[in-house]
Write a protein that holds these residues in place. Structure first.
Motif, PDB file in Angstrom:
ATOM      1  N   ASP A 111       0.819  -1.216   0.000  1.00 29.99           N
ATOM      2  CA  ASP A 111       0.000   0.000   0.000  1.00 29.99           C
ATOM      3  C   ASP A 111       0.855   1.269   0.000  1.00 29.99           C
ATOM      4  O   ASP A 111       0.655   2.157  -0.830  1.00 29.99           O
ATOM      5  N   THR A 132      -1.035   2.891  -3.310  1.00 32.80           N
ATOM      6  CA  THR A 132      -2.097   3.842  -2.946  1.00 32.80           C
ATOM      7  C   THR A 132      -1.695   5.282  -3.263  1.00 32.80           C
ATOM      8  O   THR A 132      -2.455   6.210  -2.985  1.00 32.80           O
ATOM      9  N   GLN A 249      -6.011   4.373  -6.357  1.00 35.53           N
ATOM     10  CA  GLN A 249      -7.003   3.529  -5.685  1.00 35.53           C
ATOM     11  C   GLN A 249      -7.507   2.422  -6.602  1.00 35.53           C
ATOM     12  O   GLN A 249      -7.748   1.294  -6.163  1.00 35.53           O
ATOM     13  N   ASN A 252      -4.788  -0.147  -6.778  1.00 35.91           N
ATOM     14  CA  ASN A 252      -4.668  -0.838  -5.508  1.00 35.91           C
ATOM     15  C   ASN A 252      -5.620  -2.028  -5.437  1.00 35.91           C
ATOM     16  O   ASN A 252      -5.246  -3.120  -4.997  1.00 35.91           O
ATOM     17  N   TYR A 253      -6.862  -1.851  -5.880  1.00 31.90           N
ATOM     18  CA  TYR A 253      -7.836  -2.947  -5.859  1.00 31.90           C
ATOM     19  C   TYR A 253      -7.630  -3.900  -7.036  1.00 31.90           C
ATOM     20  O   TYR A 253      -7.889  -5.102  -6.934  1.00 31.90           O
ATOM     21  N   HIS A 256      -5.714  -7.190  -6.700  1.00 31.29           N
ATOM     22  CA  HIS A 256      -6.342  -8.332  -6.030  1.00 31.29           C
ATOM     23  C   HIS A 256      -7.554  -8.854  -6.796  1.00 31.29           C
ATOM     24  O   HIS A 256      -7.922 -10.018  -6.635  1.00 31.29           O
ATOM     25  N   VAL A 257      -8.161  -8.016  -7.642  1.00 32.51           N
ATOM     26  CA  VAL A 257      -9.372  -8.425  -8.366  1.00 32.51           C
ATOM     27  C   VAL A 257      -9.034  -9.126  -9.682  1.00 32.51           C
ATOM     28  O   VAL A 257      -9.596 -10.177 -10.010  1.00 32.51           O
ATOM     29  N   PHE A 301     -15.319  -7.787  -2.579  1.00 39.90           N
ATOM     30  CA  PHE A 301     -14.600  -6.561  -2.225  1.00 39.90           C
ATOM     31  C   PHE A 301     -15.549  -5.385  -2.055  1.00 39.90           C
ATOM     32  O   PHE A 301     -15.217  -4.405  -1.382  1.00 39.90           O
ATOM     33  N   ARG A 306     -12.165  -5.432   3.260  1.00 43.82           N
ATOM     34  CA  ARG A 306     -11.180  -5.794   2.240  1.00 43.82           C
ATOM     35  C   ARG A 306     -10.330  -6.987   2.669  1.00 43.82           C
ATOM     36  O   ARG A 306     -10.002  -7.856   1.846  1.00 43.82           O
ATOM     37  N   ASP A 310     -10.320 -10.436   0.553  1.00 39.60           N
ATOM     38  CA  ASP A 310      -9.087 -10.961  -0.027  1.00 39.60           C
ATOM     39  C   ASP A 310      -8.886 -12.421   0.347  1.00 39.60           C
ATOM     40  O   ASP A 310      -8.482 -13.236  -0.494  1.00 39.60           O
TER      41      ASP A 310
END
Length: 585
Positions: A111, A132, A249, A252-253, A256-257, A301, A306, A310
């Motif tokens: 992050d 981030t 942002q 950042n997501y 993981h997505v 999510f 979060r 995850d």
């Protein structure tokens, strides 16, 4: 008695204060930076401290009151979205070394990291990085956090790292000289460019195949290739650095997505390529459900915390990988050659994902290289899947072509049917008449075909016919038409053959090749050819009856004749009787 008790109390307090001071003043092991070892990863114990609530400043942390404790460099730290992890490094230059040094943390998904050091004026200098933060806020534009620091010639330098992340994390710390680090950065960029370029080229190939064949599966293959390329670019930091550098942002997501979506789409694509519903209907439906369920699981999510989302998506992704491995094994077990290669490519992915998940829960130590090895294995699967799709499309196209040629080609041998061969014969005869070109017609018979069928089987007899066709095509040009004009009879049209000797030489070659035993059959099986020939430019037999005349010539030949090659002779001219003319008076 009171005085004794007071003395004991003073001694206890002194010991407690001394213990606290000793703990706080515990010396940090000095890392010696030597030009002869221009790149290294910190393996020794590193002083760390967890700031619960994230209230400390660099001035407070650098003071003697912060309870830093030594711990293994790759210890998994219990980070969360509320706390901050601090590292303290003490470095110095080796005697005789003159290079400037850098520090990097090869984690594109962390992050936020802030790097602190004291400049020559005694002020704290802060350098920032992390997914981030927008790339414009990073100290150095790159795939993951990278920092520079000055190094005094003969003094020890204290360095501090402030790390923020929403979940547990092991922090690999690497040190390298400026020159060495620049070479590493260039090599990383070239490697990632080659990998992503290959994947995008394969996606473009699928687009071209879609434009040519108009098959929906080729369009989905192109989208799938782009998705996998984007996923690899995301987890390696390329998209964060170059695509959404100003949208931290989102990046950042996305880290993981996107892997979860890619795994789900891989299952759906594998399902379409292997067509498992033919032999494994229920597993095919299950595979479809798991694929769509994996894709939909990313909604966690938006609905959960979060950290929990995850964990849920990691477990779903691991389960989906196991199911995909099972689908590949079933395809391989069912006889798919591509399934074997895909199995070899998927196994490293499975082990890589298993290791990373075990790393997430702290069962195994951090190996940051596993992420890149797994990405490479994912990239390797794309050519294999596209090759499987190419084979599938080729087989389907071949079936369509064969189906379209059924009215004109014999179903067993692929040669022309008698009607179509007769049409070619009439056209060739007309061309020979118009242009005065030589033309030869041959009817070839496999005399022992019936004996082979009775002795062995219908299957063996059909295989012998196919081998006979192969041998016949070896003596023909590509433009010479050939047709199946009987059960074991074949008609051959050869333009440009103007003498009996030239035609006889070809037929001798054919008869001799037939006497070579067929491999794999015991006892040995040979093909006995007989040929009835005619040079139509010398013996212009009408095309509507020339085949019947050649068949009649073959029927008059003994199966064991020593003259297996014969020519149709021209009919002799009959003499006519001259009538006596009356003598004029």
């Amino acid at each position: 008695m009171p005085s004794l008790l007071g003395r004991l109390l003073v001694i206890v307090c002194c010991l407690w204060v001394g213990h606290g001071w000793a703990a706080n003043a515990l010396p940090t092991e000095v890392i010696v930076l030597d030009d002869n070892a221009p790149s290294m990863q910190v393996q020794t114990d590193v002083s760390s401290w967890m700031d619960e609530g994230s209230r400390a400043t660099i001035e407070l942390v650098a003071g003697n009151t912060t309870p830093f404790k030594p711990a293994p460099a790759l210890l998994r730290q219990p980070l969360n979205k509320y706390d901050t992890l601090w590292f303290k490094l003490r470095v110095k230059r080796a005697p005789g070394s003159k290079s400037q040094w850098t520090l990097n943390v090869p984690l594109p998904f962390v992050d936020a990291i802030t790097f602190y050091y004291v400049d020559a004026a005694g002020h704290w200098v802060a350098q920032h990085a992390g997914d981030t933060l927008a790339q414009s806020e990073w100290h150095k534009h790159g795939l993951y956090p990278d920092f520079d620091f000055p190094l005094p010639a003969n003094a020890t330098q204290d360095l501090y790292l402030q790390v923020r992340n929403f979940k547990e994390l092991s922090v690999p710390i690497r040190l390298a000289t400026v020159q060495q680090r620049e070479g590493e950065r260039q090599l990383e960029m070239v490697g990632m460019g080659l990998m992503l370029g290959m994947l995008l080229s394969l996606a473009a190939l699928s687009v071209l195949r879609y434009l040519e064949h108009r098959k929906a599966i080729d369009g989905w293959a192109a989208l799938f290739g782009i998705l996998v390329a984007a996923t690899i670019a995301q987890i390696t930091g390329v998209l964060n650095a170059f695509v959404w550098a100003s949208l931290p942002q989102f990046g950042n997501y996305a880290s993981h997505v996107m892997p979860v979506v890619a795994v789900g789409c891989t299952l759906l694509f594998v399902r379409n390529v292997f067509v498992l519903h033919v032999h494994f209907y229920h597993f095919d439906r299950f595979l479809s459900s798991v694929g769509w369920g994996t894709v939909v699981s990313v909604l966690a999510f938006a609905l959960m915390d979060r950290y929990i989302a995850d964990r849920v998506c990691s477990m779903v992704m691991l389960f989906a990988t196991v199911v995909g491995l099972g689908a590949t094994f079933l395809s391989w077990h069912n006889g798919s050659t591509v399934g074997r290669w895909l199995m070899i490519a998927l196994l490293p992915q499975f082990f890589g994902l298993t290791y990373m998940l075990s790393e997430t829960v702290g069962l195994v130590p951090l190996l940051w290289q596993v992420r890149y090895v797994t990405s490479t294995c994912v990239a390797i699967t794309i050519p294999i899947l596209l090759y499987a799709l190419s084979q599938l499309t080729h087989d389907r196209k071949e079936l369509v072509v064969r189906a379209n040629h059924l009215p004109t080609q014999d179903a067993l041998t692929g040669l022309l049917t008698p009607e179509v061969f007769q049409t070619h014969l009439e056209g060739a005869v007309q061309r020979a008449i118009d242009h005065r070109e030589p033309l030869a017609l041959v009817v070839v018979r496999v005399t022992n075909h019936e004996q082979i069928r009775l002795t062995y089987s219908d299957t063996t007899a059909e295989q012998c016919l196919l081998r006979a066709v192969v041998k016949i095509q070896r003596i023909l040009r590509d433009v010479d038409p050939a047709g199946r004009v009987g059960t074991a009879q074949f008609g051959l049209l050869m333009e440009g053959v103007n003498t009996r000797q030239a035609l006889t030489e070809r037929m001798v070659k054919l008869v001799g090749s037939g006497l070579i035993p067929l491999p794999g059959l015991v006892p040995e099986v040979t093909l006995h050819f007989q040929a009835a020939c005619v040079l139509l430019h010398d013996n212009p037999v009408p095309p509507e009856r020339v085949l019947d005349d050649l068949r009649e010539l073959l029927s008059g030949m003994s199966p064991h004749t020593r003259r297996p090659i014969r020519f149709l002779e021209a009919l002799p001219t009959e003499s006519s009787t001259l009538e006596a003319q009356p003598t004029p008076t």
